[in-house]
Design an enzyme around this catalytic site. Structure first.
Site, short mmCIF file in Angstrom:
data_model
loop_
_atom_site.label_atom_id
_atom_site.label_comp_id
_atom_site.label_asym_id
_atom_site.label_seq_id
_atom_site.Cartn_x
_atom_site.Cartn_y
_atom_site.Cartn_z
N GLY A 1 0.83 -1.21 0.00
CA GLY A 1 0.00 0.00 0.00
C GLY A 1 0.86 1.26 0.00
N CYS B 1 -3.22 10.93 10.51
CA CYS B 1 -2.24 11.78 9.80
C CYS B 1 -2.41 13.26 10.10
CB CYS B 1 -2.34 11.53 8.29
SG CYS B 1 -4.03 11.46 7.66
N HIS C 1 -0.96 16.96 3.41
CA HIS C 1 -2.12 17.58 4.04
C HIS C 1 -1.73 18.98 4.53
CE1 HIS C 1 -4.07 13.82 3.78
NE2 HIS C 1 -4.30 13.55 5.05
#
Lengths: 335, 335
Positions: B10, B125, B239
């Site tokens: 992943g 996160c 982000h």
């Protein structure tokens, strides 16, 4: 009504022409003005095909209504000439917004302010989209503090901004690396730019301060505590805003929802069970500003509320609001 | 050290393997685990080519360290088996984050909390990226209120999320219309989705509440007033967060800048005169979280501060933080 659209080939100018048609504004004559680069171009409009003209300051056109979607510099230089020549001017630039004798109008909020003015300013796009949701909440609950974070589309930088995003995305997706940039300060594809307009001595950008200054003026609340973080995001044409408010009187999501449901210019998009909330995907091309994600914010106890709004930057954020101002005016055709 | 990476194919799993190599973690044996779909695949790693294995609960591998980048369901089912088989487990899922006996760790903030634990949770996160900037400001000025709006990349939904964004953009740019969506609840290209994880009864999403719950736990401030609006944006892997804080004691931008300049895990990106501020373009691929746009927020008088952070979601927001936790542990190779 003899109407002139200035900056007619730009992103906002094109929408102005379309909105005049869509809303059935009583146009008897439409004239389109743009830079020499576009002069002579024939454009289809809801009022028939028109030829783009260049404005001649030595002989301003006879107009009842002039809608300006040009730079602040152009407006400063020529808006008052147009008024002197008989037009009522609605200016989309920031040139006159904070002048005491120029009304700054969001019709759903302060239509009466336009009064008998011959020069009216159209607010910053982010402010217009915010004000339609903020004003009814203020009337019901009283505003004490407002904290806004924006998600602003490339259209805020005009057709060139939208084109640069699309071209840049094509380039990045095909070849990787970074896109070229000229309109934006940094490449916008796959990026976020927390920098719109110039930085002020207080560390905020002018765009962020416009939200503070203009919201206060439109709402008639010169001391409102309001701050903004303005961020350019890689979307095409609708601005979104995450808003946290502290109210004077207790507020519940249910009561706020009821207020926004009946607020003119607002469409409630707040059905989280069905994944309905404000998004550029649904707000683009719409007149109404979507409001949703309405919830209590416990950071301000029972006076805290969070919500999310999204509105078409080129419509409520610009062209629609300007035409709504014109509609609200007691305009008479000049002799 | 015998290290196993679970969910190795992943987006986060791949970064875990890379970060172990880049930081020179003392790996003596590396084993990669993934679903049956990837089993048998040979993958190049900084520790030589490895074959992806399928985990067999009946005979858990002998590991000193297990790094889990799998679903919460998988972690719930198998993390404790791995511990029982001798490994210290660092779990990237939300499965154990709020359990009282499982430390939730951002090493720059609360490394000591990991203590002698054999199962440690890696935070959400957005929380990890926020905490490295928030903790030093709290130590210096005291936090009273925190209001966060996020700009979250497609990588938060894994490699599939990034792929869906890229494919969708290609489709929209070539043919117009709307992109297809399966990973995200709505098409993400040219859009914003204020909906990450499921909605809670209080109107916040789980993602938003994770920021509240996890920040409180990591910082040891169970009553901290903190709220979040979490928005998915069409970017790839970093982000960003617009943060407004009210402090207990007066704060100036200069003082906050000095604190953040020496904060571990933070890189000051705050030179607005040269258009330097946190952006995905500059934060992606970096270990440090960028902090900038530091300014006084007059909404909270002399106790108000605004800032903007941007951190690589796959690194500080996931893989890097997990490896830093492992580095902070008093790990000994099992017999």
């Amino acid at each position: 009504m003899r109407v002139g659209v200035f900056g007619a080939t730009g992103a906002v100018g094109k929408e102005l022409v379309q909105v005049l048609g869509d809303r059935g504004y009583p146009v008897t004559e439409l004239r389109l003005f743009a830079s020499t680069r576009s002069a002579g171009t024939r454009l289809p409009t809801p009022f028939g095909e028109k030829t783009v003209e260049v404005y001649d300051p030595a002989s301003p056109p006879k107009l009842d209504l002039a809608l300006l979607a040009v730079s602040g510099e152009w407006s400063k230089a020529h808006a008052k000439e147009l008024v002197a020549a008989g037009a009522v001017v609605v200016d989309n630039s920031s040139a006159f917004r904070l002048e005491d004798d120029v009304p700054l109008v969001v019709p759903e909020v302060n239509a009466a302010a336009a009064g008998g003015a011959r020069l009216i300013a159209n607010p910053n796009c982010t402010t217009a989209i915010l004000a339609v949701a903020l004003a009814p909440l203020h009337r019901e609950f009283g505003l004490k503090r407002v904290i806004v974070s924006t998600y602003q589309a490339s259209s805020g930088a005009g057709a060139e901004g939208m084109q640069e995003l699309e071209d840049g995305l094509r380039e990045v997706l095909a070849n990787g690396g970074q896109a070229k940039n000229a309109v934006f300060r940094h490449p916008l594809p796959m990026n976020l730019i927390p920098h719109i307009d110039s930085f002020q001595p207080n560390g905020y950008t002018r765009e962020e301060m416009k939200v503070t200054w203009e919201t206060r003026k439109i709402m008639g609340l010169p001391d409102l505590l309001i701050s903004c973080t303005a961020v350019r995001v890689p979307t095409l044409r609708a601005h979104a805003e995450a808003v946290t408010i502290e109210t004077e009187r207790p507020v519940t999501p249910e009561a706020a929802r009821a207020v926004l449901a009946r607020a003119p210019g607002v469409k409630l998009a707040d059905d989280t069970a069905n994944a309905v909330y404000p998004m550029p995907l649904t707000a683009s091309g719409q007149y109404d500003v979507e409001a949703g994600r309405i919830r209590s914010n416990p950071v301000f106890g029972e006076c805290g509320l969070d919500f999310f709004v999204c509105g078409d930057q080129l419509l409520k954020g610009a062209a629609l609001n300007a035409v709504q101002i014109a509609e609200a005016l007691p305009l008479k055709m000049a002799a």
